[in-house]
Design a protein around this motif. Structure first.
Motif, PDB file in Angstrom:
ATOM      1  N   GLY A  22      15.070   8.517   9.280  1.00 10.48           N
ATOM      2  CA  GLY A  22      13.878   8.303  10.096  1.00 10.48           C
ATOM      3  C   GLY A  22      12.846   9.391   9.974  1.00 10.48           C
ATOM      4  N   ARG A  23      13.165  10.463   9.266  1.00  8.76           N
ATOM      5  CA  ARG A  23      12.209  11.561   9.071  1.00  8.76           C
ATOM      6  C   ARG A  23      12.064  11.864   7.582  1.00  8.76           C
ATOM      7  N   THR A  24      12.142  10.798   6.787  1.00 10.01           N
ATOM      8  CA  THR A  24      12.079  10.922   5.326  1.00 10.01           C
ATOM      9  C   THR A  24      10.983  10.008   4.800  1.00 10.01           C
ATOM     10  N   ALA A  25      10.286  10.455   3.800  1.00 11.28           N
ATOM     11  CA  ALA A  25       9.218   9.651   3.188  1.00 11.28           C
ATOM     12  C   ALA A  25       9.293   9.793   1.681  1.00 11.28           C
ATOM     13  N   GLU A  26       8.614   8.878   1.011  1.00 11.04           N
ATOM     14  CA  GLU A  26       8.503   8.960  -0.443  1.00 11.04           C
ATOM     15  C   GLU A  26       7.027   8.990  -0.818  1.00 11.04           C
ATOM     16  N   LEU A  27       6.733   9.728  -1.889  1.00 10.31           N
ATOM     17  CA  LEU A  27       5.358   9.815  -2.383  1.00 10.31           C
ATOM     18  C   LEU A  27       5.194   8.829  -3.525  1.00 10.31           C
ATOM     19  N   LEU A  28       4.207   7.958  -3.393  1.00  4.27           N
ATOM     20  CA  LEU A  28       3.882   6.992  -4.440  1.00  4.27           C
ATOM     21  C   LEU A  28       2.516   7.321  -5.014  1.00  4.27           C
ATOM     22  N   ILE A  29       2.417   7.302  -6.336  1.00  5.11           N
ATOM     23  CA  ILE A  29       1.128   7.427  -7.014  1.00  5.11           C
ATOM     24  C   ILE A  29       0.973   6.216  -7.906  1.00  5.11           C
ATOM     25  N   ASN A  30      -0.083   5.436  -7.656  1.00  9.80           N
ATOM     26  CA  ASN A  30      -0.268   4.174  -8.371  1.00  9.80           C
ATOM     27  C   ASN A  30       0.982   3.307  -8.268  1.00  9.80           C
ATOM     28  N   GLU A  59      -0.823  16.785  -0.179  1.00  6.76           N
ATOM     29  CA  GLU A  59      -2.110  16.087  -0.282  1.00  6.76           C
ATOM     30  C   GLU A  59      -3.207  17.016  -0.772  1.00  6.76           C
ATOM     31  N   ASN A  60      -3.154  18.282  -0.363  1.00  3.41           N
ATOM     32  CA  ASN A  60      -4.130  19.249  -0.856  1.00  3.41           C
ATOM     33  C   ASN A  60      -3.990  19.436  -2.359  1.00  3.41           C
ATOM     34  N   LEU A  61      -2.744  19.519  -2.843  1.00  3.89           N
ATOM     35  CA  LEU A  61      -2.511  19.667  -4.275  1.00  3.89           C
ATOM     36  C   LEU A  61      -3.022  18.451  -5.033  1.00  3.89           C
ATOM     37  N   LEU A  62      -2.702  17.247  -4.527  1.00  8.59           N
ATOM     38  CA  LEU A  62      -3.148  16.026  -5.205  1.00  8.59           C
ATOM     39  C   LEU A  62      -4.661  15.938  -5.243  1.00  8.59           C
ATOM     40  N   SER A  63      -5.315  16.422  -4.201  1.00 12.58           N
ATOM     41  CA  SER A  63      -6.774  16.422  -4.181  1.00 12.58           C
ATOM     42  C   SER A  63      -7.330  17.333  -5.264  1.00 12.58           C
ATOM     43  N   VAL A  64      -6.731  18.521  -5.421  1.00 14.54           N
ATOM     44  CA  VAL A  64      -7.182  19.458  -6.460  1.00 14.54           C
ATOM     45  C   VAL A  64      -6.995  18.856  -7.847  1.00 14.54           C
ATOM     46  N   LEU A  65      -5.903  18.087  -8.008  1.00  7.13           N
ATOM     47  CA  LEU A  65      -5.612  17.476  -9.308  1.00  7.13           C
ATOM     48  C   LEU A  65      -6.346  16.150  -9.494  1.00  7.13           C
ATOM     49  N   ASN A  66      -7.180  15.791  -8.515  1.00  7.75           N
ATOM     50  CA  ASN A  66      -7.986  14.573  -8.584  1.00  7.75           C
ATOM     51  C   ASN A  66      -7.118  13.319  -8.687  1.00  7.75           C
ATOM     52  N   ILE A  67      -6.017  13.318  -7.940  1.00  7.82           N
ATOM     53  CA  ILE A  67      -5.137  12.144  -7.870  1.00  7.82           C
ATOM     54  C   ILE A  67      -5.410  11.473  -6.525  1.00  7.82           C
ATOM     55  N   ASN A  68      -6.057  10.319  -6.557  1.00  8.19           N
ATOM     56  CA  ASN A  68      -6.523   9.674  -5.323  1.00  8.19           C
ATOM     57  C   ASN A  68      -5.642   8.516  -4.871  1.00  8.19           C
ATOM     58  N   LYS A  69      -5.080   7.786  -5.795  1.00  7.33           N
ATOM     59  CA  LYS A  69      -4.334   6.582  -5.436  1.00  7.33           C
ATOM     60  C   LYS A  69      -2.880   6.941  -5.130  1.00  7.33           C
ATOM     61  N   HIS A  70      -2.697   7.566  -3.996  1.00  8.99           N
ATOM     62  CA  HIS A  70      -1.338   7.940  -3.590  1.00  8.99           C
ATOM     63  C   HIS A  70      -1.081   7.502  -2.154  1.00  8.99           C
ATOM     64  N   ARG A  71       0.175   7.266  -1.850  1.00 10.46           N
ATOM     65  CA  ARG A  71       0.580   6.871  -0.509  1.00 10.46           C
ATOM     66  C   ARG A  71       1.869   7.601  -0.143  1.00 10.46           C
ATOM     67  N   VAL A  72       2.063   7.843   1.126  1.00 10.82           N
ATOM     68  CA  VAL A  72       3.311   8.400   1.651  1.00 10.82           C
ATOM     69  C   VAL A  72       3.904   7.359   2.579  1.00 10.82           C
ATOM     70  N   LEU A  73       5.069   6.815   2.199  1.00 12.68           N
ATOM     71  CA  LEU A  73       5.696   5.728   2.938  1.00 12.68           C
ATOM     72  C   LEU A  73       7.076   6.136   3.440  1.00 12.68           C
ATOM     73  N   PRO A  74       7.535   5.551   4.546  1.00 10.04           N
ATOM     74  CA  PRO A  74       8.888   5.848   5.035  1.00 10.04           C
ATOM     75  C   PRO A  74       9.930   5.482   3.988  1.00 10.04           C
ATOM     76  N   GLU A 131       6.377  15.861 -14.133  1.00 15.12           N
ATOM     77  CA  GLU A 131       5.981  15.160 -15.362  1.00 15.12           C
ATOM     78  C   GLU A 131       5.040  13.993 -15.011  1.00 15.12           C
ATOM     79  N   GLU A 132       5.353  13.227 -13.938  1.00 16.88           N
ATOM     80  CA  GLU A 132       4.505  12.113 -13.532  1.00 16.88           C
ATOM     81  C   GLU A 132       3.198  12.604 -12.908  1.00 16.88           C
ATOM     82  N   ILE A 133       3.291  13.694 -12.154  1.00 18.10           N
ATOM     83  CA  ILE A 133       2.065  14.269 -11.583  1.00 18.10           C
ATOM     84  C   ILE A 133       1.107  14.664 -12.702  1.00 18.10           C
ATOM     85  N   PHE A 134       1.650  15.250 -13.766  1.00 20.31           N
ATOM     86  CA  PHE A 134       0.824  15.654 -14.905  1.00 20.31           C
ATOM     87  C   PHE A 134       0.147  14.437 -15.546  1.00 20.31           C
TER      88      PHE A 134
END
Length: 797
Positions: A647-655, A623-638, A687-690
């Protein structure tokens, strides 16, 4: 390549200082590595004849000799026992210098005067490899083979008045791997006339086809194969002049037949081989691929295991040689051999190189063939060898030559425009001078539209106009081309957007306390089992390496998770209790296997932590990295992933697009890597983060109107995430919701099992006015209704 100057002088008239010659050759493109003047430290050593030998009156182990050195007869005392009267020997006179630094002076031995020294090979700087065959010189004094003029300088007699130049020949110029090739270059460099050796063969008796037949089964691996037969051969030592040249070029003399093949190889650059025709089965030569598990004992008496990728020379029943590499022991020429078959052929360079590597057998012949030899030189080399057979009276050449050459090499032509020479080199060279330079290299030149240039068959490296201009440049002299700045516009270099983002990511990771790792892209196929990937997982479609270093590095990685686990395992098992690492590297993905197009090289960011860290530390890093890159529309979901703990795994979604996974590694995977502590890893698609990164900074003024905060506590099911609730609040609150903070999560006796209480602080603010209670109540109720309808939330009472 070693080139004796005296041998080179057979083909060009060199009359210049050796340093001037070496410098000129280097400047024209034939790199000189070293120059050796082999007899420069020998002085006043001459040929002498022993006239008398008597025992020293006061020493039983010393002999008193009278030696005629031409100008006088001198007395020399020696301890050598291998001399006899009338022997011709090297004599070091008073004042002589020897290669080991010894200076010879007159003196007395046990009362008798000694006016010099009889020399051994060692004292003349000669070792066993440097001595011709057939001479009595292994121990003691060097006994000369022939009667030479008395008093003649021993350097002239033994060929020690020579200089040897070592050339470094580049792989694209196999034509220069020969004395004639170097002579051609020297003739063009210094404007000398080239003299070719005699190729005339007188032998016309008989017909070669009555002695042997030839069949080439694999013409793709053997474009040309020629055979001539020599009968009534006489095995003997080669003449001293031939042995001397071979030794100086680094080849050990064997006998006259073998020496002729080696001599022709050094002279023309074309390897040859001689077979004992008397013992060939069915008097037949077949060029074919080896059979599976076929064996052959080569001339070095080692047994070689072959397969069908190796080309062999065979008789009617067995292999008798490995094509282009080494002959077989079973067809070796022996002392009683009477008839031989000379082979001179051209073999596929790639096949020779691969076969040589596979068999672990590299020879002088294979090193030449693997660079690609000219097919046209086969007949030239064959005739030269037969000429030397007749010249040395080593046998009778049978008439005719079997020459299997199905696809003749066509003459190639290029067009050269003289104005292009000026455009590329920056110097104005007249057309007639360009023509002279090319003709000196034996190019055919006719004047048409520009110059029509016929390329010699041995110059396969010349394929375009620019190659011709390069030939002109090196003969004109690179030192004669003036230096000047390029006529161009200079631009300032810089990093592209992606490189800049990579730098920002690295800086952020290191600012958060992570160490960068950089691991191999080549991995083992076993990693997929180690990280619990199912058989149908697309990540198992890995690209296999054709020539891997070993099984452990035989495929290209499709995920960095195994590499990160190896880094953590290595550190943990070296007593490092805590570690935070990241790697920003590529994974290699194929649309289909086997590959038809280039692999997709995807930049991937992997983060791994262990020790004093948990899932929320890993999530915070991201989340700190995404903030520096100005990526705001992200979610972390199970989520679920085969390599991670259920039960201890999540995925990062951007848009709403999945970027990667993060979570705790599965215990079974940790056992596979010998890691007994919890490990948290994230693997994200860089590549998607970029693509989602937006570094454009938007400024807005400080708020003019105050904010009003409201707290809510809602009860939701356990599986509802904080991110889902926050997203509903922001979406329904719109621009009036300036801040949302989760400050409490509660599960206990006051909450129904399977549910949890989540308390949020919501700040409301308008950019246009001061909000009143009515404004806030309207939007606040809208948020509560949406929470109830979308995630089943109820207000906690």
């Amino acid at each position: 390549m070693l080139v004796p100057i005296k041998w080179l002088k057979d083909y060009i008239d060199i009359d210049m200082d050796i340093k001037e010659f070496a410098d000129g050759m280097t400047m024209s493109g034939s790199m000189v590595e070293a120059v050796e003047e082999i007899g420069q430290n020998i002085d006043k050593v001459v040929v002498g004849k022993i006239l008398e030998i008597s025992t020293h009156p006061d020493a039983d182990k010393l002999l008193v000799t009278k030696v005629d050195v031409g100008s006088e007869v001198v007395q020399i005392i020696t301890g050598a026992t291998n001399i006899r009267e009338n022997d011709y020997v090297p004599v070091a006179l008073h004042g002589a210098n020897l290669p080991n630094g010894t200076k010879i002076k007159k003196g007395k031995l046990r009362g008798l005067e000694s006016n010099g020294m009889l020399c051994s090979p060692d004292e003349l700087g000669l070792d066993a490899e440097s001595l011709p065959n057939g001479a009595d010189m292994v121990d003691g004094i060097y006994i000369l083979e022939h009667e030479y003029p008395l008093g003649k300088d021993i350097k002239e007699v033994l060929g020690l008045d020579d200089k040897i130049i070592e050339f470094e020949i580049t792989n694209n110029r196999p034509d220069c791997l020969s004395i004639l090739g170097i002579a051609r270059e020297a003739a063009a460099t210094f404007g000398l006339k080239m003299k070719y050796p005699s190729m005339e063969v007188l032998g016309k008796n008989g017909d070669v086809s009555n002695y042997i037949s030839v069949e080439v089964k694999d013409e793709d691996l053997c474009p040309r194969f020629a055979v001539r037969v020599i009968k009534n051969i006489k095995i003997d030592n080669s003449p001293s002049w031939m042995q001397e040249r071979l030794i100086k070029a680094g080849v050990r003399p064997i006998n006259n037949i073998v020496d002729i093949t080696n001599y022709v190889m050094l002279e023309t650059g074309q390897p040859m081989h001689a077979y004992n025709l008397d013992i060939l089965e069915d008097k037949k030569i077949i060029v074919r691929r080896a059979e599976k598990d076929e064996k052959i004992v080569t001339l070095d008496e080692a047994e070689r295991n072959l397969d069908d990728s190796v080309l062999v020379i065979a008789d009617g029943k067995k292999a008798i040689g490995i094509a282009g590499i080494m002959g077989g022991y079973n067809s070796e020429i022996e002392e009683d051999t009477k008839t031989i078959a000379f082979e001179c052929a051209n073999f596929d360079s790639v096949n020779v190189r691969l076969s040589s590597k596979k068999l672990g057998l590299r020879t002088e012949a294979s090193s030449k063939f693997e660079k690609g030899l000219d097919t046209e030189i086969v007949s030239i080399a064959m005739n030269r060898a037969c000429h030397l057979i007749e010249r040395l009276d080593a046998g009778e050449v049978v008439g005719g030559m079997i020459d299997i050459y199905p696809i003749k090499k066509e003459k190639r032509f290029l067009t050269l425009m003289p104005d292009r020479v000026k455009w590329l080199l920056g110097v104005d060279i007249p057309a007639y001078r360009i023509k002279e330079m090319l003709q000196s290299l034996e190019f055919e030149v006719t004047v048409e539209e520009g110059l029509k240039v016929g390329i010699p068959s041995y110059r396969d490296d010349v394929t375009m106009e620019a190659d011709l201009i390069e030939e002109i440049a090196r003969l004109y002299g690179y030192d004669n081309i003036p230096s000047k700045l390029m006529d161009t516009t200079f631009t300032q270099g810089g990093k592209d957007a992606k490189q800049k983002i990579r730098d920002i990511v690295r800086a952020n990771m290191e600012a958060q306390g992570l160490y960068e790792a950089y691991t191999y892209s080549f991995v083992s196929p076993s990693i997929f089992n180690q990280i619990n990937l199912k058989a149908e997982n697309p990540l198992r479609k890995a690209i296999k390496i054709i020539n891997p270093l070993g099984e452990e590095q035989s495929i290209m990685r499709t995920t960095i998770i195994p590499n990160m686990l190896e880094v953590i395992s290595r550190n943990y098992n070296r007593k490092i209790g805590e570690g935070w690492f990241y790697e920003l590297s590529k994974v290699y993905l194929a649309e289909e296997l086997p590959l038809r197009d280039l692999a997709y090289e995807r930049d991937t960011l992997a983060i791994g932590v262990y020790g004093n860290a948990d899932f929320y530390d890993l999530k915070g890093i991201i989340e700190n990295l995404l903030s520096v890159l100005n990526i705001n529309k992200h979610r972390v979901l199970p989520s679920n992933h085969e390599s991670f703990h259920p039960g201890r795994t999540a995925e990062l979604l951007i848009n709403n697009k999945r970027i990667g996974y993060l979570g705790e590694i599965h215990p079974d995977v940790l056992d596979n890597y010998d890691i007994p502590t919890r490990v948290y890893i994230a693997e994200l698609d860089f590549e998607e983060i970029f693509i989602q990164t937006d570094l454009a900074i938007q400024y807005k003024p400080l708020p003019k109107y105050p904010s009003i905060e409201r707290d809510i506590a809602v009860v939701v099911a356990e599986e509802i995430t904080a991110g889902q609730v926050e997203e509903i609040i922001r979406n329904k609150g719109g621009k009036l919701v300036s801040e949302v903070n989760l400050f409490d999560i509660y599960q206990g006796s006051q909450i129904e099992e399977g549910y949890k209480s989540m308390a949020y602080s919501i700040a409301y603010r308008s950019d246009e006015k001061t909000l009143n209670e009515k404004d806030i109540a309207k939007i606040h109720n809208k948020i509560l209704n949406s929470l109830a309808s979308q995630v089943g939330a109820t207000l906690r009472s």
